[in-house]
Every structure is written in C-alpha cells, then in structure tokens.
Motif scaffolding. Sequence first.
Motif, short mmCIF file in Angstrom:
data_model
loop_
_atom_site.label_atom_id
_atom_site.label_comp_id
_atom_site.label_asym_id
_atom_site.label_seq_id
_atom_site.Cartn_x
_atom_site.Cartn_y
_atom_site.Cartn_z
N SER A 1 -7.60 2.62 -0.14
CA SER A 1 -6.56 1.65 -0.47
C SER A 1 -6.00 1.09 0.82
O SER A 1 -6.10 1.71 1.88
CB SER A 1 -5.45 2.30 -1.31
N TRP B 1 -5.15 -3.63 5.45
CA TRP B 1 -6.51 -3.95 5.03
C TRP B 1 -7.38 -4.35 6.20
O TRP B 1 -8.60 -4.41 6.10
CB TRP B 1 -6.52 -4.99 3.92
N ASN C 1 0.83 -1.21 0.00
CA ASN C 1 0.00 0.00 0.00
C ASN C 1 0.86 1.26 0.00
O ASN C 1 0.70 2.15 0.81
CB ASN C 1 -0.97 0.01 1.18
N SER D 1 -0.19 4.77 4.10
CA SER D 1 -0.10 3.32 3.90
C SER D 1 -0.76 2.67 5.10
O SER D 1 -0.37 2.92 6.24
CB SER D 1 1.38 2.93 3.80
N GLY E 1 -3.15 -2.41 2.33
CA GLY E 1 -2.23 -3.49 2.00
C GLY E 1 -2.22 -4.57 3.06
O GLY E 1 -2.61 -4.34 4.21
N PRO F 1 1.48 -3.31 5.00
CA PRO F 1 1.73 -1.92 4.60
C PRO F 1 3.15 -1.47 4.94
O PRO F 1 3.70 -1.82 5.97
CB PRO F 1 0.68 -1.12 5.37
N SER G 1 -1.64 0.80 -5.30
CA SER G 1 -2.94 0.93 -4.63
C SER G 1 -3.23 2.39 -4.26
O SER G 1 -4.38 2.84 -4.36
CB SER G 1 -3.02 0.03 -3.40
#
Length: 168
Positions: free
Chosen positions: A38, A70, A15, A67, A40, A43, A19
């Motif tokens: 977005s 998820w 991320n 960043s 990750g 991250p 993304s």
Amino acid sequence: MSDNPFTVLVLCTGNSARSILGEALFNHLGAGEVRAFSAGSKPKGVPHPGALRLLERRGIDTTAFRSKSWDEFTGTDAPAIDLAITVCGNAAGEACPVFLGSPLKAHWGLPDPADVTGTDAQVDAAFEETWRLLEMRVRAFLAIDRAAMDKAALQSALAEIGAMEGAA
C-alpha cells in the motif's frame, strides 16, 4: 507461497487507513498467491490508530505496516505491480505514478473511516465497516479465474467489484 504471486498496490492519499487495511486483507486472504503493498500520494507518516487496533483484533501483526509514498513503487528496483487499486476518491482523481509495465487499474472507493470522530468505539466501528466492505471486494477478486480472462474482461470484473455495496 507462489514463486510469482500476483502483485497488488492499494493506493489512497494518506496511506493510513483504507489502503493499509486493503494491503492486510490481500496478504491475509491471498494465501501467498497475491502479494500486496500500500502507498499514498501524500502519506500521513503513520498508520491510523484505528487501523492498527483493527488489525491487532484480527490477529494480524502490525509491525510491518507503515505509511509510505507511492514513489517507492515507481523505480527500477520496485516490485512489478500487476494491479493498482485506489480506495479513496482523492487518489482516484489524482495523476497516478507511472509504474513499470502496464498494471491493471481499479477504483474501489470507500468512505474514509479516519474521518470519523468520537470515542474509540465509534472510530473502531467505522474501521470494522470499512474492513467488511474491503473484505467483500478482496474475496470477490480472489474468486475470479484470472487465467481464463483477457485484460479487458478482467478490467470489467474489477470495475464490477468496485461498484459493490458501500462504493463511494
């Protein structure tokens, strides 16, 4: 902005690059009809400097980009996600988090511009190419008449978009 925008979560491992650009493009081109985020799986902690330079060149405020994991999108207080898109091969092969509801899923894999080394100009050129390829996909998505499609047809259209030029 629509009272109920279509929500997109753009996923990658770190991320930090693809993304982040995907989130920016969906929000920039979606004109309030789409709300993108977005995240990750692992991250990096900060967006890649090449991504931030590109967004600044495009006149997009970078202060809100970060960043993030998820995991932020799996709780009961997280926004409902209509579509989860992976943009890197790593995230596509990982176990995806469980989102409330049943979002559509798509893989729009692209080479990682963060892997490019060299001068800022060389790195920036890689990010510009990623932007071009993502913009083509986002515009194709925005041109779809989602209201006229059932879930299977929309899933098929998303797969076709993922196979466009530059697919990794």
